[in-house]
Design a protein around this motif. Sequence first.
Motif, mmCIF file in Angstrom:
data_model
loop_
_atom_site.group_PDB
_atom_site.id
_atom_site.type_symbol
_atom_site.label_atom_id
_atom_site.label_comp_id
_atom_site.label_asym_id
_atom_site.label_seq_id
_atom_site.Cartn_x
_atom_site.Cartn_y
_atom_site.Cartn_z
ATOM 1 N N HIS A 1 6.058 -33.050 -44.908
ATOM 2 C CA HIS A 1 5.663 -33.777 -46.243
ATOM 3 C C HIS A 1 6.267 -33.312 -47.076
ATOM 4 O O HIS A 1 5.654 -32.411 -47.740
ATOM 5 N N ALA A 2 7.658 -32.816 -47.077
ATOM 6 C CA ALA A 2 8.413 -32.151 -48.201
ATOM 7 C C ALA A 2 8.566 -33.240 -49.143
ATOM 8 O O ALA A 2 8.629 -34.734 -48.993
ATOM 9 N N GLU A 3 9.133 -33.089 -50.277
ATOM 10 C CA GLU A 3 9.235 -33.102 -51.583
ATOM 11 C C GLU A 3 11.261 -33.397 -51.744
ATOM 12 O O GLU A 3 11.492 -34.291 -52.106
ATOM 13 N N GLY A 4 11.882 -33.169 -50.701
ATOM 14 C CA GLY A 4 12.550 -32.836 -51.775
ATOM 15 C C GLY A 4 13.446 -31.770 -50.348
ATOM 16 O O GLY A 4 12.864 -30.789 -49.869
ATOM 17 N N ILE A 5 14.363 -31.869 -50.017
ATOM 18 C CA ILE A 5 15.335 -30.168 -48.929
ATOM 19 C C ILE A 5 16.300 -29.724 -50.504
ATOM 20 O O ILE A 5 17.337 -30.576 -50.711
ATOM 21 N N VAL A 6 16.381 -28.722 -50.473
ATOM 22 C CA VAL A 6 17.712 -27.818 -51.017
ATOM 23 C C VAL A 6 18.227 -27.430 -50.172
ATOM 24 O O VAL A 6 18.723 -26.102 -48.990
ATOM 25 N N GLY A 7 19.648 -26.367 -50.913
ATOM 26 C CA GLY A 7 20.723 -25.434 -50.147
ATOM 27 C C GLY A 7 21.185 -26.055 -48.760
ATOM 28 O O GLY A 7 21.441 -25.791 -47.696
ATOM 29 N N VAL A 8 21.379 -27.347 -49.163
ATOM 30 C CA VAL A 8 21.741 -28.622 -48.780
ATOM 31 C C VAL A 8 23.495 -27.093 -47.799
ATOM 32 O O VAL A 8 24.230 -27.637 -48.777
ATOM 33 N N GLN A 9 23.908 -27.907 -46.265
ATOM 34 C CA GLN A 9 24.722 -27.394 -45.614
ATOM 35 C C GLN A 9 25.854 -29.010 -44.859
ATOM 36 O O GLN A 9 24.421 -29.078 -44.030
ATOM 37 N N LEU A 10 26.740 -29.037 -45.086
ATOM 38 C CA LEU A 10 27.099 -30.296 -44.499
ATOM 39 C C LEU A 10 28.078 -29.748 -43.665
ATOM 40 O O LEU A 10 29.068 -29.922 -44.603
ATOM 41 N N ARG A 11 28.463 -29.770 -42.335
ATOM 42 C CA ARG A 11 29.492 -29.487 -42.069
ATOM 43 C C ARG A 11 29.936 -29.713 -40.948
ATOM 44 O O ARG A 11 28.809 -30.740 -39.885
ATOM 45 N N GLN A 12 31.536 -30.246 -41.055
ATOM 46 C CA GLN A 12 32.390 -31.242 -39.851
ATOM 47 C C GLN A 12 32.443 -29.873 -38.890
ATOM 48 O O GLN A 12 33.529 -29.395 -38.942
#
Length: 107
Positions: free
Chosen positions: A57-68
């Motif tokens: 039930h979050a309203e957002g996501i912070v500190g996102v890291q996307l790695r490939q």
Amino acid sequence: PLGMVMGSCVYHIAHQRMGAKIGNIGRNVEIEQFTQALYDARELAMSRMQAEAEALHAEGIVGVQLRQHSHTWGSHTTEFFAIGTAVRPLRDNHIIERPTMVLSLDS
């Protein structure tokens, strides 16, 4: 913060046909199958991370890291890994500001 959320996707990218390989020798061309597979894998990883945040039930996501990552065990395999922190406001009247991204064109 509600918790850490993540999403992952390991994707096999189809080989190019022999005729297409021969036709592209010496040319710098986009391999459309490869590009589409990268887009699909990235979107799957991010949507899986988002689904975990929604379950909290979050309203957002912070500190996102996307790695490939491309793995040696599969030359036509790529992995996308998304990770972040699911958050919600502390109070009902607390507003989470939308982030703004500014990219400087100066050095």
